[in-house]
Design a protein around this motif. Structure first.
Motif, mmCIF file in Angstrom:
data_model
loop_
_atom_site.group_PDB
_atom_site.id
_atom_site.type_symbol
_atom_site.label_atom_id
_atom_site.label_comp_id
_atom_site.label_asym_id
_atom_site.label_seq_id
_atom_site.Cartn_x
_atom_site.Cartn_y
_atom_site.Cartn_z
ATOM 1 N N GLY A 18 37.186 52.021 38.655
ATOM 2 C CA GLY A 18 38.573 51.526 39.075
ATOM 3 C C GLY A 18 39.285 50.967 37.825
ATOM 4 O O GLY A 18 38.973 50.923 36.701
ATOM 5 N N LYS A 19 40.837 50.597 37.901
ATOM 6 C CA LYS A 19 41.403 50.008 36.772
ATOM 7 C C LYS A 19 41.028 48.791 36.148
ATOM 8 O O LYS A 19 41.242 48.680 34.918
ATOM 9 C CB LYS A 19 42.862 49.965 37.549
ATOM 10 C CG LYS A 19 43.532 50.937 37.952
ATOM 11 C CD LYS A 19 44.860 50.438 38.887
ATOM 12 C CE LYS A 19 44.312 49.927 40.101
ATOM 13 N NZ LYS A 19 44.956 50.104 41.217
ATOM 14 N N GLY A 20 40.138 48.063 36.639
ATOM 15 C CA GLY A 20 39.540 46.912 36.120
ATOM 16 C C GLY A 20 38.356 47.145 35.226
ATOM 17 O O GLY A 20 37.772 46.200 34.531
ATOM 18 N N GLU A 31 39.066 43.788 42.132
ATOM 19 C CA GLU A 31 39.625 45.013 42.864
ATOM 20 C C GLU A 31 38.692 45.616 43.974
ATOM 21 O O GLU A 31 39.224 45.775 44.894
ATOM 22 C CB GLU A 31 39.800 45.853 41.611
ATOM 23 C CG GLU A 31 40.990 45.598 40.756
ATOM 24 C CD GLU A 31 41.212 46.816 39.524
ATOM 25 O OE1 GLU A 31 40.217 47.549 39.550
ATOM 26 O OE2 GLU A 31 42.289 46.624 38.928
ATOM 27 N N ALA A 32 37.519 45.375 43.828
ATOM 28 C CA ALA A 32 36.469 45.973 44.765
ATOM 29 C C ALA A 32 36.721 45.070 46.062
ATOM 30 O O ALA A 32 36.722 45.570 47.147
ATOM 31 C CB ALA A 32 35.185 46.087 44.140
ATOM 32 N N LEU A 33 36.499 43.803 45.836
ATOM 33 C CA LEU A 33 36.497 42.698 46.730
ATOM 34 C C LEU A 33 37.944 42.993 47.735
ATOM 35 O O LEU A 33 37.976 42.858 48.973
ATOM 36 C CB LEU A 33 36.199 41.483 46.376
ATOM 37 C CG LEU A 33 34.837 41.109 45.996
ATOM 38 C CD1 LEU A 33 34.690 39.779 45.489
ATOM 39 C CD2 LEU A 33 33.819 41.365 47.110
ATOM 40 N N HIS A 34 38.963 43.234 46.864
ATOM 41 C CA HIS A 34 40.352 43.135 47.346
ATOM 42 C C HIS A 34 40.449 44.344 48.212
ATOM 43 O O HIS A 34 40.820 44.049 49.436
ATOM 44 C CB HIS A 34 41.310 43.190 46.399
ATOM 45 C CG HIS A 34 42.684 43.316 46.856
ATOM 46 N ND1 HIS A 34 43.468 42.277 47.409
ATOM 47 C CD2 HIS A 34 43.605 44.293 46.865
ATOM 48 C CE1 HIS A 34 44.504 42.536 47.854
ATOM 49 N NE2 HIS A 34 44.740 43.985 47.479
ATOM 50 N N ILE A 65 38.556 53.880 48.248
ATOM 51 C CA ILE A 65 38.237 52.802 47.260
ATOM 52 C C ILE A 65 36.928 52.859 46.534
ATOM 53 O O ILE A 65 36.493 51.997 45.801
ATOM 54 C CB ILE A 65 38.522 51.330 47.633
ATOM 55 C CG1 ILE A 65 37.342 50.980 48.741
ATOM 56 C CG2 ILE A 65 39.913 51.256 48.550
ATOM 57 C CD1 ILE A 65 37.408 49.559 49.028
ATOM 58 N N LEU A 66 36.478 54.018 46.709
ATOM 59 C CA LEU A 66 35.139 54.374 46.078
ATOM 60 C C LEU A 66 35.003 54.240 44.604
ATOM 61 O O LEU A 66 34.045 53.416 44.059
ATOM 62 C CB LEU A 66 34.338 55.831 46.383
ATOM 63 C CG LEU A 66 32.981 56.035 46.015
ATOM 64 C CD1 LEU A 66 32.374 55.116 46.727
ATOM 65 C CD2 LEU A 66 32.585 57.464 46.453
ATOM 66 N N PRO A 67 36.073 54.608 43.851
ATOM 67 C CA PRO A 67 36.200 54.058 42.299
ATOM 68 C C PRO A 67 36.104 52.675 42.133
ATOM 69 O O PRO A 67 35.483 52.188 41.252
ATOM 70 C CB PRO A 67 37.414 55.014 41.819
ATOM 71 C CG PRO A 67 37.856 56.015 42.966
ATOM 72 C CD PRO A 67 37.092 55.458 44.113
ATOM 73 N N ARG A 71 30.711 47.316 41.149
ATOM 74 C CA ARG A 71 29.336 47.279 41.131
ATOM 75 C C ARG A 71 28.532 47.386 39.542
ATOM 76 O O ARG A 71 27.782 46.830 39.128
ATOM 77 C CB ARG A 71 28.602 48.614 41.853
ATOM 78 C CG ARG A 71 27.071 48.381 42.015
ATOM 79 C CD ARG A 71 26.609 49.387 42.716
ATOM 80 N NE ARG A 71 25.639 50.234 42.289
ATOM 81 C CZ ARG A 71 25.078 51.425 42.741
ATOM 82 N NH1 ARG A 71 25.526 51.791 43.987
ATOM 83 N NH2 ARG A 71 24.166 52.059 41.961
ATOM 84 N N ALA A 72 29.138 48.502 38.929
ATOM 85 C CA ALA A 72 28.873 48.506 37.390
ATOM 86 C C ALA A 72 29.052 47.468 36.796
ATOM 87 O O ALA A 72 28.385 46.997 35.711
ATOM 88 C CB ALA A 72 29.827 49.695 36.958
#
Length: 154
Positions: free
Chosen positions: A93-95, A106-109, A133-135, A141-142
């Motif tokens: 993701g972007k973050g 972002e993942a939690l959102h 929202i997999l990315p 997670r990473a």
């Protein structure tokens, strides 16, 4: 204290872990052996034999599993050695680029948005929503894995 043979990686344990990986991916992605084989550039027989623990899977195919299905896809196998895959930060993701807190947020959102009453599945999260929202999930997670690794508890 565990005896050395309690943690010894045997062919049987290896094949069982690979079989679990294949079965889990097939179920999560809704793939047949043939479809999974096409994505991994191998034969359907290779996938079937690994799934039923009849043969070992080539390491190149294992790496393609990780590439196709994301960081952590082969973690059940790596768990035999007490390790996990950790994304290098080249995707997600972007973050993900340099700000682990933002990647996690972002993942939690995304998860919170999926549980809203007006979302596709209502309060129940659907697989379709998760795929969207997999990315961000992988980047979050990473980021968590990287933070844990920094303190030596990974």
């Amino acid at each position: 204290m565990a005896k050395p043979n309690d943690t010894l990686v045997t062919t049987e344990r290896y094949r069982h872990a690979v079989g679990r990986i294949i079965a889990a991916i097939r179920k999560a992605e809704g793939l047949s052996d043939r479809q999974m084989a096409q994505r991994l550039d191998c034969s359907a027989g290779t996938i079937r034999n690994a799934r039923i623990e009849a043969t070992s899977l080539d390491p190149a195919v294992l790496i393609r599993i990780e590439q196709q299905f994301g960081p952590g896809a082969i973690d059940p196998l790596l768990a035999l050695a007490g390790v996990r895959c950790l994304a290098t930060g080249h995707g997600g993701g972007k973050g993900a680029a340099g700000n682990p807190t933002l990647a996690i947020v972002e993942a939690l959102h995304g998860i919170v948005e999926m549980q809203a009453a007006h979302s596709e599945g209502g309060r129940r999260i659907t697989n379709h929503e998760l795929r969207q929202i997999l990315p961000e999930l992988r980047a979050g997670r990473a980021a968590l894995d990287a933070l844990i690794a920094r303190v030596g508890e990974g």
